[in-house]
Design an enzyme around this catalytic site. Structure first.
Site, PDB file in Angstrom:
ATOM      1  N   LYS A 175     -13.398 -26.540 -11.865  1.00  0.00           N
ATOM      2  CA  LYS A 175     -14.902 -26.161 -12.002  1.00  0.00           C
ATOM      3  C   LYS A 175     -15.279 -24.848 -11.363  1.00  0.00           C
ATOM      4  CE  LYS A 175     -18.904 -26.639 -15.422  1.00  0.00           C
ATOM      5  NZ  LYS A 175     -19.302 -25.174 -14.803  1.00  0.00           N
ATOM      6  N   LYS A 199      -9.419 -32.073 -19.775  1.00  0.00           N
ATOM      7  CA  LYS A 199      -9.882 -32.100 -20.743  1.00  0.00           C
ATOM      8  C   LYS A 199      -8.420 -33.004 -21.538  1.00  0.00           C
ATOM      9  CE  LYS A 199     -10.332 -27.379 -20.228  1.00  0.00           C
ATOM     10  NZ  LYS A 199     -10.316 -25.968 -20.082  1.00  0.00           N
ATOM     11  N   ASP A 247       0.841  -1.102   0.501  1.00  0.00           N
ATOM     12  CA  ASP A 247       0.488   0.181   0.085  1.00  0.00           C
ATOM     13  C   ASP A 247       1.297   1.376  -0.144  1.00  0.00           C
ATOM     14  OD1 ASP A 247      -2.639  -1.051   1.566  1.00  0.00           O
ATOM     15  OD2 ASP A 247      -2.301  -1.514  -0.263  1.00  0.00           O
ATOM     16  N   CYS A 264     -54.314 -29.518 -20.131  1.00  0.00           N
ATOM     17  CA  CYS A 264     -55.926 -28.462 -19.847  1.00  0.00           C
ATOM     18  C   CYS A 264     -56.221 -28.494 -21.737  1.00  0.00           C
ATOM     19  CB  CYS A 264     -55.404 -27.086 -19.390  1.00  0.00           C
ATOM     20  SG  CYS A 264     -56.959 -25.505 -20.096  1.00  0.00           S
ATOM     21  N   SER A 324     -19.523 -24.444 -24.565  1.00  0.00           N
ATOM     22  CA  SER A 324     -20.138 -25.224 -22.815  1.00  0.00           C
ATOM     23  C   SER A 324     -19.141 -26.587 -23.489  1.00  0.00           C
ATOM     24  CB  SER A 324     -21.067 -24.971 -23.010  1.00  0.00           C
ATOM     25  OG  SER A 324     -22.348 -25.948 -24.210  1.00  0.00           O
TER      26      SER A 324
END
Length: 800
Positions: free
Chosen positions: A136, A310, A39, A458, A92
Site C-alpha cells: 500500500k 485482494k 540521454d 457549552c 476505498s
C-alpha cells in the site's frame, strides 16, 4: 543516422530504442544502457524532431511535456482541473489494524464464498482462499485511460466517482507508458495505480526548497499529490515521480481470471509492477507476508503505510461484491503507528457542532512517520485524567493508522517543576456561556441512575458562533441539504456578519447581502441563491440528517424517514416507540427524543417549514408496512423495564390479562396466578406510581396513533406489487436521487440491496454504472434503465 536511413526511419528507430530502455528500466528493473547513453539517444531524437516537426507524434518520448501551463491558458491561476467521471467508481478499502481484524476479514470472505469453495480436509481444516499481496504505497491513486493502445486521459481518484483531469501531468511520469507494448490489449482500457515520490527524490526536493528559502513538504504523499496537480506540467516533470499499477478498472473484452494474471499481462504491455507482489494461500500466509514487509519497510525506496490483500480470483470478487463504498474482497492491513517524544506546550479547547468542548494538545513540532505533528487530539477530560497530563510534560505521540496524531503516554520522570494542570474552562472559550458536564442516565428494570459523562458542553447552542457555524456547515453539506457554494469560509462570513443566526436564515438571504461577501460577484451570487432555492424540497431523510441530531448519521436518518414516514411522527415519537425501529437502541432513542423536546430546536424546524422560508419535505407518507401492528403487549411491558419482568414472564402475564388496563388494575391475587410473588409485587409496585401508569398509557396511545399497536390493522408486505423481490441500484440517476428511488421501491414492497447475486430480481442502471451492472449481465439478471424505472413507478401511482 546512416546514409541509407531517412529521418523518419531513424526517428522510428530511436523511439523504439528509448521505449525499450524505459521498459527495461521502469518495468523489468534491468537497465541495459548507462544513463549517459539514454540521454544521448534522447538528444538525437529531439534534434531530429526539431528538424522535422511534421514527424512529431504525441506518443514520442520527447512529448511527455507537450502542454502549456494551465495558468497561461486559463483565466485564473487557481482554477480547478476539469472534472472526470470514472467509468467505474474508484472505491476505498476497509482497514485492518491487527491480526484479529485480518482473521475476521478472511472469515467473512470464506463465508461469502461458502458455496464456491471446496470442502475442508479430513483434519477439520477449512478451505483456504487465494489472495494477491500488494504494498500500500503512500502516494496518489490515479486512473489511466488508453484508447487503441495510446494514453488519452489521466485522472485523480477524487471522491471515487468524479476525479480531476491530470492528463498533461501524468504524461510527464516516465514510468507511465504513453503507448502500450506488445499486442492483444483492449481497444479501450482503464488502468489504475499509484503515483508516488521515491524517498530520494523527496529528500532532494526538500533540500532544494530549504536552500531557496521555500516551503518544504511534510511527507512524500503530500509531495506526490502536490506535484501531480501542478498547473505547469514542466514542474511535475522536474519532481521525478514514479508509478506502480495495481489493477484494471475497465476493459473492453476478456481479461485473465485472476488479479495476479491481470497484473502480469499489464506488465507485458509496459506497466511497472511492484517487485514485492506475491500470492498467498490462506490468511496465515497473508499474515506472514505482512510481517516480512514490516521488517523490510524502512529499506524500501518509497514510503508505504501497509499492505493490501485482494481475493485473487475475479469471479470470487464479483460474488463477494461491495459494501457501501468498499469492496468485500479486499482489505488494507495497516502498519502499527509510529511514535515519537515531544513537549506539550499548551492545551486549548475547541467547540464542536453539538457544543462539545474538546481539549486539543498544542505540541512542540515533531516528525512522526514522515509528517510534522504540532497538534493532537485528547478526546475529552477523562482522557486527560487517565494520562495524568500536565502542560509542560514530555509525551509520547502516535499517529494511529499513520493518520491521526494522538497523545499516548506521559513520561512522568521528565515532568518539569513548573508543569501546570489542565483545567476545563467554566465558560465557553467562544461565546462565554456556561460549560456543563453531561450526565449519563441509565435506565434498567424500573431504576434510573445518573452518572457524570465524559463530555463537557457549552449551553449556548446557536448563540455560540462555533456551534452555529458547525451546525450550518453540516446543514448545507452535500449529504444533507446539498447547498452548493456554501463552503466553510462563506458560512463563517455569514455568521460573523450576523446574516445567519439559524439554518432558517439561509432561506431569507437576498442578493444585496450575498454580493457584499468576499469573493462574490454577480454570477456567483445568483448561483448561490439558485442553489438555496433548489434545496427547498429535500427528502425527509436528508432533512432529518441535516438537523444534526446527536448520534443520528445518514443511515439512521434514512431509517427514521423510511420507518415513520413523516417528520411529525419522528418529532413526537417516544423513546420506547423509537426502539421498535431496527438498529435504534435506547441511548440513540433518547438522543432523538431529547433533541425534539428542546424548545429551540422545535422553533428552528417550525421556521424552516413556515411559508416565509418554504422548506417543503418530500416523500412523506405512512408508517412502513414492516412496523404496522409490529408491537405486542408483552413486548411493551419489557420496554417499561419493570424489575424482574423479562420476555417469558411478560408473555405469561399477557396470556392471563390481555390488555394494559387489566394489568394496571390487577391485584396481587390475579398477578400471582401466573407470576412469582417477587414478580407480582414488582408489577404492582411499578403501576402504583402515577408517572409509570401515565408513561405506559402514552406509549400505547402512540402505538395506536402510528398504527403500530397490536390491535392495529397489519399491512400486508406480501400483498405489495414488488413484495419478495430484491432490487439493486447502480450508477447515477438523473430524475431522482438513489435514496429516493430506494424509498419508492421499498414502498412497493421491494428489498433494495447493495450487491448483485443470483437472487436479485432486477438491477436499475443509471449513468456510469460499473461492476454491479457487469455482474448483472454475467448472472443474467434483468436490467432496467432510469426511464423504465420511472414508468414502473408511474404504473403504480408513484411520480418521479
Amino acid at each position: 543516422m546512416t546514409d541509407s536511413q531517412t529521418a523518419a526511419e531513424r526517428i522510428a528507430q530511436l523511439r523504439s530504442e528509448l521505449d525499450d530502455h524505459n521498459y527495461r528500466y521502469y518495468v523489468l528493473d534491468e537497465p541495459s544502457v548507462p544513463d549517459a547513453e539514454y540521454d544521448r539517444l534522447f538528444r538525437e531524437l529531439k534534434a531530429l524532431e526539431t528538424e522535422h516537426p511534421e514527424l512529431i507524434t504525441p506518443e514520442s518520448p520527447t512529448q511527455r511535456v507537450g502542454s502549456k501551463a494551465l495558468s497561461a491558458v486559463l483565466p485564473r491561476p487557481n482554477v480547478a482541473f476539469a472534472p472526470v467521471r470514472h467509468l467505474i467508481p474508484m472505491l476505498s478499502l476497509d482497514n485492518a489494524f491487527d491480526e484479529q481484524a485480518m482473521l475476521e476479514f478472511d472469515r467473512r470472505v470464506r463465508e461469502g464464498l461458502a458455496e464456491e469453495l471446496p470442502p475442508g480436509d479430513l483434519f477439520g481444516n477449512g478451505p483456504e482462499v487465494e489472495y494477491s499481496c500488494e504494498l500500500k504505497l503512500d502516494g496518489l491513486a490515479v486512473s489511466l485511460l488508453y484508447e487503441n493502445g495510446f494514453l488519452v486521459r489521466g485522472a485523480t481518484r477524487g471522491d471515487g466517482s468524479v476525479g480531476e483531469d491530470i492528463t498533461a501531468n501524468v504524461r510527464t511520469v516516465r514510468s507511465i507508458p504513453l503507448r502500450l507494448r506488445g499486442d492483444g490489449w483492449p481497444a479501450s482500457l482503464e488502468v489504475r495505480g499509484e503515483v508516488y515520490m521515491p524517498k530520494v527524490e523527496f529528500e532532494r526536493l526538500n533540500a532544494e526548497a530549504i536552500a531557496e528559502g521555500g516551503k518544504t513538504f511534510a511527507n512524500p504523499r503530500n509531495a506526490a499529490a502536490g506535484s501531480i496537480r501542478q498547473l505547469d506540467p514542466s514542474v511535475t516533470e522536474m519532481r521525478r515521480l514514479s508509478f506502480f499499477t495495481y489493477g484494471v478498472g475497465f476493459a473492453e473484452g476478456d481479461l485473465p481470471g485472476t488479479q495476479l494474471d491481470r497484473l502480469a499481462l499489464l506488465r507485458s504491455w509496459g506497466f511497472p509492477l511492484n517487485r514485492e507482489l506475491k500470492k498467498a494461500v490462506g490468511v496465515q500466509a497473508c499474515l506472514a507476508y505482512y510481517q516480512d514487509i514490516a521488517i523490510k519497510r524502512d529499506e524500501l525506496p518509497y514510503e508505504i503505510d501497509g499492505v493490501v490483500f485482494k481475493v485473487n480470483r475475479i469471479d470470487f470478487q464479483l460474488e463477494l461484491g461491495f459494501r457501501a463504498r468498499e469492496p468485500r474482497w479486499a482489505i488494507a492491513h495497516k502498519f502499527p503507528a509510529r511514535e515519537e517524544l515531544t513537549e506539550l506546550l499548551d492545551v486549548e479547547f475547541q467547540v464542536g457542532r453539538t457544543g462539545a468542548v474538546t481539549p486539543v494538545a498544542r505540541l512542540k513540532p515533531v516528525q512522526v512517520a514522515g509528517v510534522t505533528v504540532s497538534n493532537a487530539t485528547l478526546h475529552n477530560m477523562d482522557e486527560v485524567a487517565r494520562l495524568g497530563l500536565m502542560i509542560g510534560d514530555t509525551v509520547i505521540i502516535r499517529r494511529a493508522g499513520d493518520v491521526i496524531p494522538q497523545v499516548m503516554q506521559v513520561v512522568a520522570e521528565r515532568r518539569p517543576d513548573d508543569a501546570r494542570p489542565v483545567d476545563i474552562p467554566t465558560q465557553c472559550p467562544v461565546c462565554g456561556s456556561q460549560v456543563e458536564r453531561t450526565q449519563l442516565v441509565k435506565r434498567s428494570k424500573g431504576k434510573e441512575s445518573v452518572s457524570e459523562g465524559a463530555i463537557y458542553r457549552c449551553v449556548g447552542r446557536l448563540f455560540c458562533q462555533a456551534q452555529l457555524k458547525q451546525a450550518i456547515i453540516h446543514f448545507v453539506s452535500r449529504r444533507a441539504m446539498d447547498i452548493d457554494g456554501l463552503g466553510d469560509k462563506i458560512v463563517e462570513q455569514l455568521v460573523d456578519k450576523g446574516l445567519v443566526k439559524s439554518p432558517a436564515d439561509l432561506y431569507t438571504l437576498i442578493y444585496d447581502q450575498i454580493i457584499e461577501l468576499e469573493g462574490f460577484a454577480e454570477v456567483s451570487t445568483r448561483n448561490l441563491l439558485g442553489s438555496i432555492a433548489n434545496s427547498r424540497k429535500p427528502s425527509l431523510a436528508r432533512f432529518v440528517f441535516a438537523l444534526g441530531i446527536p448520534d443520528v448519521g445518514e443511515e439512521t436518518a434514512k431509517l427514521l424517514a423510511r420507518s415513520l414516514g413523516k417528520l411529525d411522527r419522528i418529532q413526537e415519537a417516544l423513546p420506547e416507540v423509537l426502539t421498535y425501529l431496527p438498529d435504534v437502541g435506547a441511548e440513540v432513542a433518547y438522543e432523538i427524543h431529547n433533541f425534539f423536546e428542546d424548545e429551540h430546536n422545535c422553533k428552528v424546524i417550525a421556521e424552516l417549514r413556515d411559508p416565509q422560508h418554504g422548506v417543503l419535505l418530500q416523500d412523506e407518507g405512512d408508517v412502513s408496512a414492516e412496523l404496522a401492528a409490529c408491537a405486542t403487549l408483552d413486548g411493551m411491558l419489557v420496554k417499561l423495564n419493570i424489575t424482574s419482568i423479562g420476555p417469558t414472564s411478560a408473555r405469561k402475564l399477557v396470556a392471563k390479562l390481555d390488555s394494559l388496563d387489566k394489568i394496571i388494575a390487577a391485584d396481587g391475587i390475579d398477578l400471582r396466578q401466573v407470576l412469582s410473588s417477587k414478580q407480582a409485587d414488582a408489577v404492582r409496585e411499578f403501576f402504583k406510581v402515577e408517572a409509570n401508569r401515565k408513561l405506559a398509557r402514552e406509549i400505547e396511545a402512540q402505538l395506536l396513533e402510528f398504527g403500530m399497536h397490536w390491535n392495529s390493522a397489519r399491512k400486508s408486505v406480501e400483498g405489495l406489487p414488488l413484495a419478495g423481490q430484491t432490487w439493486v441500484l447502480t450508477g447515477t440517476l438523473e430524475r431522482m436521487s438513489r435514496d429516493i428511488a430506494k424509498a419508492r421501491l421499498e414502498s412497493l414492497g421491494a428489498k433494495v440491496s447493495n450487491s448483485v447475486s443470483t437472487k436479485t430480481h432486477c438491477v436499475v442502471a443509471g449513468e456510469s454504472a460499473g461492476s454491479k451492472l457487469a455482474k448483472a449481465h454475467e448472472l443474467n439478471v434483468a436490467v432496467m434503465d432510469e426511464e423504465q424505472l420511472v414508468k414502473l413507478l408511474a404504473d403504480h401511482g408513484i411520480g418521479a
